[in-house]
Design a protein around this motif. Structure first.
Motif, mmCIF file in Angstrom:
data_model
loop_
_atom_site.group_PDB
_atom_site.id
_atom_site.type_symbol
_atom_site.label_atom_id
_atom_site.label_comp_id
_atom_site.label_asym_id
_atom_site.label_seq_id
_atom_site.Cartn_x
_atom_site.Cartn_y
_atom_site.Cartn_z
ATOM 1 N N GLN A 62 1.115 -1.532 -0.275
ATOM 2 C CA GLN A 62 0.319 -0.026 -0.229
ATOM 3 C C GLN A 62 0.958 1.584 -0.387
ATOM 4 O O GLN A 62 0.840 2.185 -0.906
ATOM 5 C CB GLN A 62 -0.556 -0.244 1.514
ATOM 6 C CG GLN A 62 -1.745 1.011 0.923
ATOM 7 C CD GLN A 62 -2.956 0.916 -0.016
ATOM 8 O OE1 GLN A 62 -3.313 -0.549 0.004
ATOM 9 N NE2 GLN A 62 -2.920 2.806 -1.041
ATOM 10 N N GLN A 63 2.111 1.250 0.673
ATOM 11 C CA GLN A 63 2.543 2.293 0.764
ATOM 12 C C GLN A 63 3.779 2.689 -0.230
ATOM 13 O O GLN A 63 3.817 3.546 -1.169
ATOM 14 C CB GLN A 63 4.420 2.036 1.641
ATOM 15 C CG GLN A 63 3.712 1.845 3.304
ATOM 16 C CD GLN A 63 4.729 1.778 4.468
ATOM 17 O OE1 GLN A 63 6.337 1.281 3.864
ATOM 18 N NE2 GLN A 63 5.040 1.395 5.434
ATOM 19 N N ALA A 64 3.792 1.743 -1.451
ATOM 20 C CA ALA A 64 3.911 1.272 -2.583
ATOM 21 C C ALA A 64 2.646 1.801 -3.861
ATOM 22 O O ALA A 64 3.061 3.103 -4.720
ATOM 23 C CB ALA A 64 4.755 0.936 -2.951
ATOM 24 N N SER A 65 2.112 1.767 -3.083
ATOM 25 C CA SER A 65 0.612 2.682 -4.000
ATOM 26 C C SER A 65 0.513 3.394 -3.405
ATOM 27 O O SER A 65 0.311 5.059 -4.899
ATOM 28 C CB SER A 65 -0.469 1.613 -4.130
ATOM 29 O OG SER A 65 -1.886 2.254 -4.332
ATOM 30 N N ASP A 66 0.600 4.407 -2.392
ATOM 31 C CA ASP A 66 0.575 5.745 -2.200
ATOM 32 C C ASP A 66 1.649 6.133 -3.090
ATOM 33 O O ASP A 66 0.834 7.579 -2.893
ATOM 34 C CB ASP A 66 0.733 5.386 -0.748
ATOM 35 C CG ASP A 66 -0.588 5.012 -0.256
ATOM 36 O OD1 ASP A 66 -1.457 4.513 -0.698
ATOM 37 O OD2 ASP A 66 -0.068 4.780 1.416
ATOM 38 N N ARG A 67 2.500 5.884 -3.154
ATOM 39 C CA ARG A 67 3.586 7.139 -4.557
ATOM 40 C C ARG A 67 4.204 6.545 -5.449
ATOM 41 O O ARG A 67 4.639 6.988 -6.257
ATOM 42 C CB ARG A 67 5.052 5.785 -3.269
ATOM 43 C CG ARG A 67 5.643 6.521 -1.964
ATOM 44 C CD ARG A 67 6.768 6.490 -1.444
ATOM 45 N NE ARG A 67 7.560 7.387 -1.598
ATOM 46 C CZ ARG A 67 7.792 8.716 -1.596
ATOM 47 N NH1 ARG A 67 6.938 9.132 -0.402
ATOM 48 N NH2 ARG A 67 8.434 9.892 -1.937
ATOM 49 N N LYS A 68 2.701 6.296 -5.658
ATOM 50 C CA LYS A 68 2.486 5.366 -7.201
ATOM 51 C C LYS A 68 3.167 4.658 -7.444
ATOM 52 O O LYS A 68 4.244 4.683 -9.338
ATOM 53 C CB LYS A 68 2.439 6.934 -8.258
ATOM 54 C CG LYS A 68 1.882 8.113 -7.435
ATOM 55 C CD LYS A 68 0.030 7.654 -7.266
ATOM 56 C CE LYS A 68 -0.790 8.680 -7.342
ATOM 57 N NZ LYS A 68 -2.586 8.509 -6.823
ATOM 58 N N LEU A 69 3.926 3.835 -6.633
ATOM 59 C CA LEU A 69 4.962 2.713 -7.438
ATOM 60 C C LEU A 69 4.332 2.208 -7.447
ATOM 61 O O LEU A 69 2.880 1.213 -6.398
ATOM 62 C CB LEU A 69 5.840 2.876 -6.871
ATOM 63 C CG LEU A 69 6.068 4.416 -5.882
ATOM 64 C CD1 LEU A 69 7.716 3.299 -5.145
ATOM 65 C CD2 LEU A 69 7.546 4.686 -7.491
ATOM 66 N N PHE A 70 4.729 0.781 -8.878
ATOM 67 C CA PHE A 70 3.954 -0.275 -9.243
ATOM 68 C C PHE A 70 4.845 -1.230 -10.034
ATOM 69 O O PHE A 70 6.089 -0.762 -10.146
ATOM 70 C CB PHE A 70 2.656 -0.208 -10.165
ATOM 71 C CG PHE A 70 2.200 -2.188 -10.679
ATOM 72 C CD1 PHE A 70 1.230 -2.839 -9.402
ATOM 73 C CD2 PHE A 70 2.595 -2.277 -11.498
ATOM 74 C CE1 PHE A 70 0.570 -3.634 -10.242
ATOM 75 C CE2 PHE A 70 1.722 -3.410 -12.389
ATOM 76 C CZ PHE A 70 0.811 -4.051 -11.363
#
Length: 784
Positions: free
Chosen positions: A503-511
């Protein structure tokens, strides 16, 4: 005393190291280490001894010594794999192995060089323009490792603005200005080069060349490409937008950077003019300007190197550091502008679209310059991303053979990649990454290697978890940090932590596509079949995810559906022309048959996989299947082949080979010998897979030591985040039930059998393990 070895002269009184009469710049503490080693007479010196001898009045960590050894190896041109001078004795210390001639200084003539007249570096009046004072070097070194023996607040150099125009060669020139007010902890955003030369060959190329040059510095910190691209997205820009000076300044402000660098190349008649400007990204204040003019296109890369070196000096980096870590661009990359352009475009595509589109460009770069070490290294990484073991090994081995044509920083990466992908020597890889961390404390890659591969291979998931967090701390936009944090959280059964990392990665627009697989595992371990299905629907063409679903189906006894899903995974890899991946998926299908279905079919699938690949993972899997299904001679042949071909490989030598030999001993009714063979695996048994633990349990059970066997099987069940849906999750519970039954503990035995019966409630009739569970349960319940 003077110590003579090979072409080197180490002078204790003058505190100097020379080669062929030329003085070599060596950090003072590193030089003290060399003096102690040279005087040791070839004896092994423990790390403790060296630390006490050189840092007797200061507490420092062991990694400080590791860094000093790395510096010495660079100065001596020593290869740690095949050393001429300094041999590492793992976990113990170091030995100086070159023959040393000891000469009393009075018996030799003093060197006729200016540097020989300089004072000892501890003398406050020493004025050596090349070797910085001991106190200055120590400040930099201690800052790099986070230990500060004295209070100092960083670099700040003021003064009047001085502009001097100096011709350096063939009309080349540069401009001096006052030193910029940049501290060692400040971050820099590098803009794209403005190209008005009319030659598109310089597009992307010069910026990437400047990245390579500036990243050699242990002090400077460039904002990473992933972070720049993410910031552009947040600004509503395309991630591959051209990073103009104005746009770079806005990015710099958003990420809290200190300065932007923007370069340019233009034509002045027949000559090329190369420039670099540094600006404070908040105020726009001009901090530094450098300029060089050259007459030929072929001289541009050399000019770029000189500009980068000048800038590093003017930022405040010590002369010793700049001198030590300053490989010219043509040597650190390639003298071919065409090859460097292809490489630069590959890096750009990797950072914006991923491995698939980048791979052909890295391949093109190696075709344009077969000696381009960094291009081979990146090509190996791209192949590894696709599971192409053989191609990855080939490219990584080539980059290692060319490692002298790379910068010090990239050499760390090449060495680590070589040990991870080619030699398999995880002890060396760990040492390399630890030295890398302390030489380049702001580099996220060594933390990623430690957390993603090295510590998990030793079963050290807490350490791996901590290193993943450090990866994120160093670069919060490096997606590998979040992926490794999620994987290690799963391994530690911290499912909430794993979900939060994603989720932290998703919050930073990382995938990254692997996050879908991680969500599948989290759902599986929670028993959430709906989320498992959702994950599978998100990536229906991912062959590995399809294979994991096949194992989940087989685990619940749905063997027909599992076989169909397994074949689908193999076909997907075949369509993508990934032979190594296809081979490993064929092995996975054979394991399903060996545990749940038809032994004859298992052997056929395994041998088919061997025709596709002889990679270590494929060969290990095939040997395991053959040993389980009764083909002992062929399994033994493959085991010995693994032992001979992968002599340095930590996992092969300490996990795969002992495990296979123990399994063969067990099948030959030699449980005592199986236990002896597994002793070497004890330090690695919690690395995946957990089969050594299972084989130990089976050997103990065969010897009638049911209580000890039960403890081994329970150990497997206590690590669901490592076992996942592997057949061991079923087999270990079955063997645990059997162990309790032999101990007369019917309550525990009944509980384990009934758990299995519930899991296999609607199993296919052809699922042999379901039949075995029902039979053993009925037999136990019939006891009086």
């Amino acid at each position: 005393m003077v110590y003579l070895f090979e072409k080197f002269r180490l002078d204790e009184k003058n505190f100097s190291l020379t080669r062929g009469g030329q003085r070599i710049s060596v950090e003072p503490k590193a030089l003290r280490v060399l003096l102690v080693l040279a005087a040791s007479g070839g004896r092994l010196l423990e790390k403790r001894v060296l630390l006490e001898a050189v840092w007797k009045d200061t507490f420092v960590e062991e990694t400080t010594l590791t860094r000093a050894i790395a510096v010495l190896r660079k100065n001596l041109g020593d290869d740690p794999r095949s050393p001429t001078y300094i041999e590492t004795i793992p976990t113990l210390g170091y030995r100086f192995i070159a023959p040393v001639e000891l000469v009393d200084r009075t018996e030799v003539e003093p060197l006729e060089t200016e540097s020989a007249q300089l004072g000892h570096p501890s003398d406050p009046i020493a004025t050596d323009p090349v070797v910085a004072s001991e106190s200055e070097v120590d400040r930099v070194a201690y800052t790099n490792i986070g230990v500060t023996p004295r209070s100092w607040a960083g670099f700040y150099v003021g003064g009047a603005l001085v502009v001097t125009l100096i011709t350096i060669f063939a009309g080349a020139h540069f401009v001096y200005r006052a030193r910029p007010s940049l501290g060692a902890k400040d971050t820099i955003v590098l803009a794209d080069f403005t190209n008005t030369s009319g030659d598109q060959l310089f597009d992307d190329t010069l910026r990437q060349g400047m990245v390579v040059q500036l990243e050699q510095s242990p002090i400077l910190h460039l904002v990473s490409e992933p972070r720049i691209r993410r910031t552009l997205r947040l600004m509503g820009r395309a991630p591959d937008s051209s990073l103009t000076p104005d746009l770079a300044r806005e990015v710099c402000q958003r990420v809290g950077g200190a300065a932007i660098l923007d370069g340019s190349i233009s034509r002045a008649g027949t000559e090329y003019v190369l420039g670099l400007r540094a600006q404070n990204c908040e105020t726009g204040e001009l901090l530094d300007v450098e300029q060089v003019q050259v007459g030929r296109k072929e001289d541009v890369l050399g000019a770029l190197s000189r500009i980068a070196t000048k800038f590093r000096t003017r930022v405040g980096e010590s002369v010793a550091s700049v001198t030590t870590f300053d490989t010219p661009l043509a040597e650190a990359t390639t003298p071919s502008l065409d090859a460097l352009k292809a490489f630069s475009q590959g890096i750009k595509l990797f950072n914006t679209t991923g491995s698939g589109q980048a791979l052909p460009l890295f391949k093109r770069a190696t075709e344009l310059d077969p000696d381009f070490a960094m291009a081979h290294a990146w090509l190996g990484r791209m192949y590894a991303d696709f599971g192409e073991e053989s191609l990855s090994i080939e490219s990584t081995r080539k980059s290692y053979q060319l490692r002298e044509r790379a910068s010090d920083r990239e050499r760390f990466s090449i060495d680590a990649s070589y040990d991870l992908l080619v030699s398999g020597n995880l002890l060396k890889a760990r040492d390399t990454c630890e030295a890398w961390v302390h030489m380049y404390p702001r580099d996220s890659f060594p933390h990623a290697f430690l957390s993603g591969t090295i510590y998990p291979a030793f079963g050290q998931y807490e350490k791996a978890f901590d290193e993943a967090k450090k990866t994120i701390e160093v670069d919060p936009d490096f997606v590998a940090g979040y992926r490794n944090l999620a994987l290690n959280s799963i391994a530690l059964n911290r499912l909430q932590d794993a979900a939060e990392a994603i989720q932290q990665a998703s919050d930073r627009k990382l995938f990254v596509a692997s996050f879908i697989t991680d969500r599948y595992w989290i759902a599986f371990l929670k028993g959430n079949t709906i989320n498992m299905k959702l994950a599978l629907e998100q990536a229906p063409t991912n062959p590995w995810l399809v294979n994991y679903e096949a194992f989940s189906l087989a685990r619940s006894g749905h063997l027909a559906s599992a076989r169909e899903m397994s074949r689908r995974a193999v076909n997907l890899s075949r369509q993508a022309s990934r032979r190594d991946t296809q081979a490993q998926l064929e092995v996975a299908g054979s394991l399903l048959e060996a545990f749940y279905g038809d032994p004859h079919a298992a052997r056929n699938l395994a041998m088919g996989a061997l025709r596709l690949s002889t990679g270590k993972n494929t060969e290990f899997g095939v040997a395991s299947v053959l040993a389980m299904t009764g083909d002992a001679s062929q399994a033994l042949r493959l085991t010995e082949d693994l032992a001979a071909r992968f002599q340095e490989d930590t996992i092969v030598q300490y996990n795969y080979v002992p495990q296979l030999r123990a399994l063969l001993a067990l099948k030959n009714h030699e449980p005592n010998r199986a236990l002896d063979l597994l002793q070497v695996s004890s330090s690695y048994e919690l690395s995946q897979p957990l089969y050594p633990i299972y084989i130990r349990g089976e050997a103990l059970l065969a010897m009638g030591r049911a209580s000890e066997a039960a403890a081994e099987f329970q150990k497997i069940l206590d690590h669901p985040g490592l076992v996942m849906n592997d057949p061991l999750s079923v087999i270990a519970r079955l063997e645990l039930g059997k162990s309790y039954a032999l101990l007369g503990n019917r309550v525990e035995a009944k509980t384990n059998y009934e758990n299995l019966l519930s899991m296999l409630n609607d199993a296919d009739e052809t699922t042999k393990i379901a039949t075995q569970v029902r039979t053993e349960y009925a037999k136990m319940m019939s006891w009086r």
